[in-house]
Enzyme design. Structure first.
Site, PDB file in Angstrom:
ATOM      1  N   ASP A   1       0.838  -1.205   0.000  1.00  0.00           N
ATOM      2  CA  ASP A   1       0.000   0.000   0.000  1.00  0.00           C
ATOM      3  C   ASP A   1       0.873   1.255   0.000  1.00  0.00           C
ATOM      4  OD1 ASP A   1      -2.068   1.767   0.157  1.00  0.00           O
ATOM      5  OD2 ASP A   1      -2.874   1.016   2.053  1.00  0.00           O
ATOM      6  N   ASP A   2       0.820   2.009  -1.079  1.00  0.00           N
ATOM      7  CA  ASP A   2       1.575   3.273  -1.208  1.00  0.00           C
ATOM      8  C   ASP A   2       3.083   3.039  -1.305  1.00  0.00           C
ATOM      9  OD1 ASP A   2      -0.946   4.331  -0.815  1.00  0.00           O
ATOM     10  OD2 ASP A   2      -0.414   5.600   0.884  1.00  0.00           O
TER      11      ASP A   2
ATOM     12  N   CYS B   1      -5.964   4.295  -3.543  1.00  0.00           N
ATOM     13  CA  CYS B   1      -6.227   2.910  -3.123  1.00  0.00           C
ATOM     14  C   CYS B   1      -7.458   2.243  -3.732  1.00  0.00           C
ATOM     15  CB  CYS B   1      -6.390   2.861  -1.601  1.00  0.00           C
ATOM     16  SG  CYS B   1      -4.879   3.164  -0.670  1.00  0.00           S
TER      17      CYS B   1
ATOM     18  N   ARG C   1      -7.540  -0.965  -6.324  1.00  0.00           N
ATOM     19  CA  ARG C   1      -7.866  -2.319  -5.851  1.00  0.00           C
ATOM     20  C   ARG C   1      -9.049  -2.895  -6.623  1.00  0.00           C
ATOM     21  NH1 ARG C   1      -5.232  -2.822  -0.675  1.00  0.00           N
ATOM     22  NH2 ARG C   1      -3.821  -1.051  -0.792  1.00  0.00           N
TER      23      ARG C   1
ATOM     24  N   LYS D   1      -5.499  -5.542   3.732  1.00  0.00           N
ATOM     25  CA  LYS D   1      -6.431  -4.424   3.553  1.00  0.00           C
ATOM     26  C   LYS D   1      -7.399  -4.637   2.388  1.00  0.00           C
ATOM     27  CE  LYS D   1      -6.110   0.448   2.141  1.00  0.00           C
ATOM     28  NZ  LYS D   1      -5.192   1.601   2.068  1.00  0.00           N
TER      29      LYS D   1
ATOM     30  N   HIS E   1     -10.610  -2.242   1.504  1.00  0.00           N
ATOM     31  CA  HIS E   1     -10.846  -0.883   0.979  1.00  0.00           C
ATOM     32  C   HIS E   1     -11.815  -0.833  -0.196  1.00  0.00           C
ATOM     33  CE1 HIS E   1      -8.877   3.359   1.106  1.00  0.00           C
ATOM     34  NE2 HIS E   1     -10.148   3.319   1.475  1.00  0.00           N
TER      35      HIS E   1
ATOM     36  N   SER F   1      -8.219   2.025   4.989  1.00  0.00           N
ATOM     37  CA  SER F   1      -6.851   2.429   5.325  1.00  0.00           C
ATOM     38  C   SER F   1      -6.655   2.468   6.834  1.00  0.00           C
ATOM     39  CB  SER F   1      -6.532   3.793   4.723  1.00  0.00           C
ATOM     40  OG  SER F   1      -6.563   3.709   3.317  1.00  0.00           O
TER      41      SER F   1
ATOM     42  N   HIS G   1       1.471   2.244   4.096  1.00  0.00           N
ATOM     43  CA  HIS G   1       0.572   3.400   4.222  1.00  0.00           C
ATOM     44  C   HIS G   1       0.765   3.996   5.616  1.00  0.00           C
ATOM     45  CE1 HIS G   1      -3.214   5.616   4.509  1.00  0.00           C
ATOM     46  NE2 HIS G   1      -3.449   5.387   3.236  1.00  0.00           N
TER      47      HIS G   1
ATOM     48  N   ASP H   1      -0.247  -0.650  -4.817  1.00  0.00           N
ATOM     49  CA  ASP H   1      -1.551  -0.136  -5.255  1.00  0.00           C
ATOM     50  C   ASP H   1      -1.504   1.269  -5.840  1.00  0.00           C
ATOM     51  OD1 ASP H   1      -1.148   1.248  -2.830  1.00  0.00           O
ATOM     52  OD2 ASP H   1      -3.301   1.307  -2.400  1.00  0.00           O
ATOM     53  N   ASN H   2      -0.448   2.017  -5.525  1.00  0.00           N
ATOM     54  CA  ASN H   2      -0.265   3.365  -6.092  1.00  0.00           C
ATOM     55  C   ASN H   2       1.103   3.872  -5.637  1.00  0.00           C
ATOM     56  OD1 ASN H   2      -2.668   3.920  -3.704  1.00  0.00           O
ATOM     57  ND2 ASN H   2      -0.713   4.944  -3.434  1.00  0.00           N
TER      58      ASN H   2
ATOM     59  N   LYS I   1       1.682   9.499  -5.419  1.00  0.00           N
ATOM     60  CA  LYS I   1       0.283   9.127  -5.168  1.00  0.00           C
ATOM     61  C   LYS I   1      -0.683  10.278  -5.455  1.00  0.00           C
ATOM     62  CE  LYS I   1      -2.679   7.741  -1.260  1.00  0.00           C
ATOM     63  NZ  LYS I   1      -2.696   7.145   0.087  1.00  0.00           N
TER      64      LYS I   1
HETATM   65 MG    MG Z   1      -2.598   3.067  -1.455  1.00  0.00          MG
END
Ligand code: MG
Length: 524
Positions: free
Chosen positions: A50-51, A90, A94, A147, A149, A172, A274, A326-327, A347
């Protein structure tokens, strides 16, 4: 693998999978019971950080963060340099991975509310077919540890969308602020135009992100299972975030040990890195790269532990492992966020740093080891996986099958890439060329939104950092990409943004409250 592909029907349940297997064995007289690697469809493992930025792994150039486990997968598999997600934040990213559909096509995006927040009345619609559903219907055990989301209402949870079991945070890890207004209250503040109070909230919470303390965030950890009777859900709140990565790892190892007779689908969408950043005691001070480095190195150790569990179960040579993010990095978080390496911005944006993610494919003996600079997208994983499994996936409208490139039989079929921010097409890539129609920094960061009168054109191979606009020199490329965009738009109906659907109810409540405050009855 090709053997079972011939007789594998679409959408069969786990029990009928066994019947089909037995019938095929007796019909052909070919006893494959002992040779699982040729008779069992491949296990699928998708790690989704994540991130995590493009530059945050050793194998993608980070000098200080040490990721030996992921780097080993990269060295013995394919390291994709030009792999994207469908959205720079996110939830829509996803959604695209799990459905194989662009967020603007499925409606899983927002123009005002960019991701799902707690107490979401909607969430992933039942009409969407997820990769987990497609694999479960093909006889796979499906486990998810991390996660989600895509909505926290019971009907939106992973176990209602194809996962047999799930342990994880539904959104998140920063979304349950202790002592601060919740999401709806923040939206109401904004609707009332209460700028000073809003600024005060953001200043206070910003400080909490920079120095994360357990007591400032009360994330829930859900334990959810699909059972014969329905579903069983349990919540632990607040959960100890320092243990999120470790507990997801332990649950995944247990799942592998229980599911090794195969086939299984393991989805590992880590809650980290994240912000707020939390890691277990064993990783505190582990990295030269500070708290962010510690968190990434704990994820790397998790990947190693899961790899080792697959190997110990004897099924490594029948398992596709994918690692991606994811980003891009959340640059607003400064030292608590990652880096996009040589790519521009991060992001939230449609610059490369927002949507190009560090990606590795590994399957010993099957995925041909090399560095790949063809274009790929997380949206493509749906069709790619189903092709490797040998099942048609007609619902995955926007997913292209990358398996020819993975198997070394040909090029990636993806030669173009649309870049959406919310429901708006900001940029478009064709081959090495990328054209921006709109450029805009992430929330609160420069550059300001600019709708280009003449689109900006970059050659990503000669200029991966998007520094030199060469549109004036290549009018024929500009025209060619404009034609590609016209064709892209013609094949797409943009759905209304599902994430924004709750705005109307919040606005109505703000109006009711305002009416009450000004009504004569209030003076009594
Ligand atoms: Mg993310």
């Amino acid at each position: 693998m090709g053997e079972w592909r011939r007789w594998m029907p679409r959408r069969i349940g786990q029990a009928s999978w066994l019947l089909v297997l037995l019938a095929a064995m007796s019909a052909s007289g070919d006893n494959r019971a002992g040779s699982t690697s040729s008779a069992t469809p491949p296990n699928i493992v998708i790690f989704f950080a994540d991130d995590l930025g493009y530059g945050d792994l050793g194998s993608f150039g980070h000098p200080y963060i040490r990721t030996p486990n992921i780097d080993t997968l990269a060295a013995n598999g394919q390291r994709w340099t030009d792999f994207y997600v469908a959205a720079p934040v996110c939830s829509p990213s996803r959604a695209a991975l799990l459905t194989g559909r662009l967020p603007v096509r499925s409606g899983l995006y927002g123009n005002t509310i960019r991701v799902y927040f707690p107490d979401e009345p909607g969430g992933l619609p039942q009409s969407e077919v997820t990769l987990a559903e497609a694999l479960r219907d093909s006889g796979y055990a499906t486990g998810m540890f991390g996660k989600w989301h895509l909505g926290d209402a019971p009907r939106a949870l992973p176990t209602r969308h194809g996962f047999d079991e799930w342990i994880g945070v539904p959104y998140s890890n920063d979304m349950n602020w202790v002592g601060e207004p919740d999401f709806e209250d923040l939206v109401k503040l904004s609707m009332r135009g209460n700028a000073a109070e809003q600024a005060a909230v953001y200043a206070r919470s910003g400080a909490k992100y920079a120095n994360p303390k357990a007591e400032d965030f009360a994330a829930p950890l859900l334990f959810s299972q699909a059972t014969d009777e329905g579903f069983s859900d349990r919540v632990e709140q607040p959960t100890d975030q320092t243990l999120l990565t470790q507990r997801a790892t332990d649950a995944a190892v247990d799942f592998i040990q229980r599911s090794a007779s195969g086939p299984f689908f393991l989805y590992m969408p880590y809650s980290m890195p994240h912000t707020p950043l939390f890691r277990s005691d064993a990783f505190a001070g582990h990295s030269l790269g500070g708290r962010y480095g510690d968190v990434v190195e704990e994820i790397d150790a998790s990947v190693g532990a899961i790899h080792d569990a697959i190997e110990a179960a004897g099924v490594l040579d029948n398992t596709l492992i994918v690692f991606t993010s994811d980003n891009g990095p959340w640059l607003f978080m400064r030292e608590e966020g990652g880096v996009a390496g040589l790519l521009r911005n991060g992001k939230g944006t449609t610059f490369e740093g927002g949507v190009r993610v560090p990606t590795v494919f590994y399957w010993p003996g099957t995925v041909k080891p090399e560095v790949v600079s063809d274009i790929g997208s997380a949206t493509d994983l749906f069709s790619t996986v189903m092709a490797l499994v040998g099942v048609d996936a007609p619902s995955a409208t926007d997913a292209l099958d990358l398996s020819p490139r993975l198997l070394g039989d040909g090029a990636s079929p993806r030669t173009e890439m649309p870049y959406y921010r919310g429901g708006t097409l900001y940029a478009y890539r064709k081959g090495p060329w990328k054209m921006h129609f709109i450029t805009e920094g992430a929330y609160g960061l420069p550059p300001e939104r600019l709708q280009h009168e003449v689109p900006a054109l970059y050659h990503l191979r000669r200029d991966p950092a998007e520094r030199f606009d060469v549109a004036a020199q290549y009018p024929e490329v500009v025209a060619d990409i404009q034609a590609a965009v016209t064709a892209h738009r013609a094949g797409l109906t943009i759905a209304p943004p599902l994430f924004d659907a709750r705005l109307a109810a919040i606005a109505a409540e703000v109006q009711r409250q305002a009416a009450r405050a000004t009504s004569p009855a209030n003076d009594q």
